[in-house]
Write a protein that holds these residues in place. Sequence first.
Motif, PDB file in Angstrom:
ATOM      1  N   LEU A  76       0.825  -1.211   0.000  1.00 28.83           N
ATOM      2  CA  LEU A  76       0.000   0.000   0.000  1.00 28.83           C
ATOM      3  C   LEU A  76       0.857   1.259   0.000  1.00 28.83           C
ATOM      4  O   LEU A  76       0.538   2.243  -0.684  1.00 28.83           O
ATOM      5  CB  LEU A  76      -0.926  -0.022   1.229  1.00 28.83           C
ATOM      6  CG  LEU A  76      -2.057  -1.046   1.191  1.00 28.83           C
ATOM      7  CD1 LEU A  76      -2.775  -1.096   2.529  1.00 28.83           C
ATOM      8  CD2 LEU A  76      -3.047  -0.703   0.071  1.00 28.83           C
ATOM      9  N   LEU A  77       1.956   1.247   0.754  1.00 28.72           N
ATOM     10  CA  LEU A  77       2.839   2.415   0.755  1.00 28.72           C
ATOM     11  C   LEU A  77       3.488   2.630  -0.618  1.00 28.72           C
ATOM     12  O   LEU A  77       3.642   3.768  -1.077  1.00 28.72           O
ATOM     13  CB  LEU A  77       3.921   2.249   1.832  1.00 28.72           C
ATOM     14  CG  LEU A  77       3.439   2.298   3.286  1.00 28.72           C
ATOM     15  CD1 LEU A  77       4.593   2.012   4.237  1.00 28.72           C
ATOM     16  CD2 LEU A  77       2.832   3.654   3.606  1.00 28.72           C
ATOM     17  N   THR A  78       3.865   1.549  -1.263  1.00 29.10           N
ATOM     18  CA  THR A  78       4.452   1.661  -2.608  1.00 29.10           C
ATOM     19  C   THR A  78       3.435   2.209  -3.602  1.00 29.10           C
ATOM     20  O   THR A  78       3.753   3.074  -4.432  1.00 29.10           O
ATOM     21  CB  THR A  78       4.964   0.292  -3.060  1.00 29.10           C
ATOM     22  OG1 THR A  78       5.884  -0.223  -2.085  1.00 29.10           O
ATOM     23  CG2 THR A  78       5.671   0.407  -4.390  1.00 29.10           C
ATOM     24  N   LEU A  79       2.194   1.694  -3.526  1.00 31.86           N
ATOM     25  CA  LEU A  79       1.150   2.193  -4.425  1.00 31.86           C
ATOM     26  C   LEU A  79       0.867   3.668  -4.191  1.00 31.86           C
ATOM     27  O   LEU A  79       0.711   4.446  -5.147  1.00 31.86           O
ATOM     28  CB  LEU A  79      -0.130   1.371  -4.232  1.00 31.86           C
ATOM     29  CG  LEU A  79      -0.110  -0.064  -4.761  1.00 31.86           C
ATOM     30  CD1 LEU A  79      -1.405  -0.773  -4.408  1.00 31.86           C
ATOM     31  CD2 LEU A  79       0.101  -0.074  -6.280  1.00 31.86           C
ATOM     32  N   ALA A  85      -4.397   5.367  -0.027  1.00 29.86           N
ATOM     33  CA  ALA A  85      -3.476   4.250   0.152  1.00 29.86           C
ATOM     34  C   ALA A  85      -2.742   4.342   1.490  1.00 29.86           C
ATOM     35  O   ALA A  85      -2.560   3.335   2.189  1.00 29.86           O
ATOM     36  CB  ALA A  85      -2.474   4.225  -0.999  1.00 29.86           C
ATOM     37  N   TYR A  86      -2.328   5.528   1.876  1.00 30.22           N
ATOM     38  CA  TYR A  86      -1.634   5.699   3.163  1.00 30.22           C
ATOM     39  C   TYR A  86      -2.569   5.460   4.333  1.00 30.22           C
ATOM     40  O   TYR A  86      -2.159   4.938   5.378  1.00 30.22           O
ATOM     41  CB  TYR A  86      -1.019   7.096   3.243  1.00 30.22           C
ATOM     42  CG  TYR A  86       0.372   7.166   2.650  1.00 30.22           C
ATOM     43  CD1 TYR A  86       1.499   7.079   3.458  1.00 30.22           C
ATOM     44  CD2 TYR A  86       0.569   7.298   1.283  1.00 30.22           C
ATOM     45  CE1 TYR A  86       2.778   7.138   2.921  1.00 30.22           C
ATOM     46  CE2 TYR A  86       1.834   7.360   0.734  1.00 30.22           C
ATOM     47  CZ  TYR A  86       2.937   7.277   1.562  1.00 30.22           C
ATOM     48  OH  TYR A  86       4.202   7.325   1.030  1.00 30.22           O
ATOM     49  N   ALA A  87      -3.839   5.849   4.194  1.00 32.25           N
ATOM     50  CA  ALA A  87      -4.809   5.570   5.261  1.00 32.25           C
ATOM     51  C   ALA A  87      -5.025   4.066   5.433  1.00 32.25           C
ATOM     52  O   ALA A  87      -5.092   3.553   6.556  1.00 32.25           O
ATOM     53  CB  ALA A  87      -6.129   6.278   4.957  1.00 32.25           C
ATOM     54  N   LEU A  88      -5.119   3.333   4.306  1.00 30.96           N
ATOM     55  CA  LEU A  88      -5.253   1.879   4.387  1.00 30.96           C
ATOM     56  C   LEU A  88      -4.006   1.243   5.002  1.00 30.96           C
ATOM     57  O   LEU A  88      -4.099   0.296   5.800  1.00 30.96           O
ATOM     58  CB  LEU A  88      -5.517   1.309   2.988  1.00 30.96           C
ATOM     59  CG  LEU A  88      -6.869   1.668   2.354  1.00 30.96           C
ATOM     60  CD1 LEU A  88      -6.922   1.150   0.924  1.00 30.96           C
ATOM     61  CD2 LEU A  88      -8.008   1.083   3.172  1.00 30.96           C
TER      62      LEU A  88
END
Length: 339
Positions: free
Chosen positions: A142-145, A162-165
Amino acid sequence: MSASPDSPAPTPQSPRTAPAASAPVRRRSYAWLLWLPVLAVLAYIGWHSWRQMQVREARERAAVADADLRLDALDERINALRNDQRSQNRRLQQADSTNRVLRDELHGISTRASLIEDSVSKLADPDRHGAQAMRLDETELLLTLGQQRLQIAGDLAGARSAYALAGGVLDGIDDPAYLSLRQTLMQERAALDALGIDPRVRAMAQLDAYSRTLNLAPVADAQAPALRAPWWERAFGNILDIQPSDGAVALRPADRAVALAGLQLEISLARAAAERRDDAGYRAALTRADGWLQRLMPDSAARERQRATLKSLTALPLSLSVPTLGSTLQQLRQLRTAH
């Protein structure tokens, strides 16, 4: 020697009557000696009184000096006590602030200890290692995305999502080694939230608003000859028109149509450059649009306002700037490598 018969015979003196005549004289000569002891006593009494007076005055002066010294010492003692009192007050204030800080630190330590206790209590779970590895993989993905969506596509909303997830997945990891990673992720999410609107979207919206506010009314027709113009200017004015080529305002309808089309084209090119975050193309298109604007509007305060607005649009940034972007992902990879 024999005595002469004519001379009278010496009278014999009595041994008692001869010294009687000199006795008063000898008594008068030694009478002053009787006053010497009296004078000596009086002199001693006077000297002793003067000495006692000197000693008493010396004692009084010593007493006064001692009293002054005692007063000075008492003043110094009072000043020292005041300084001690001030220092004690400062120490008490420092102690209060220190105690306040210590209480806050103790509260934080107790909170952290409770978190560590909860994490340690879950260490006996045999399935935690596989679940934790899966959560770490999901967090890294998720961090990469999120980082790629922000850097490549400029999708700020997608990066925030993405960062929240990733933060929600990371909260499910109870390993104490990853507590600092949560703080880093919170800081990076705060930096993303502080960006507000995407600079590219802001620039495009302001560019659209500027294109709608352009006032491009036609200039007064210069083809209509003046009444007092000479005959040759009235005869050949439609055939030949002499004016400076640099900075000349387009007066004819055909010239104004060409200039207006060029202005609209440059604004469209600037919008397309902003869409793909092309800073050089965006600024070059707006610079050319400024030239067309000078062709369409005469020199006036309104044109200067339009040009100032165009210059402010040219200075708008198009790219996102997040200094902390990717720090959470880098720290996560370092922690996984260390473990």
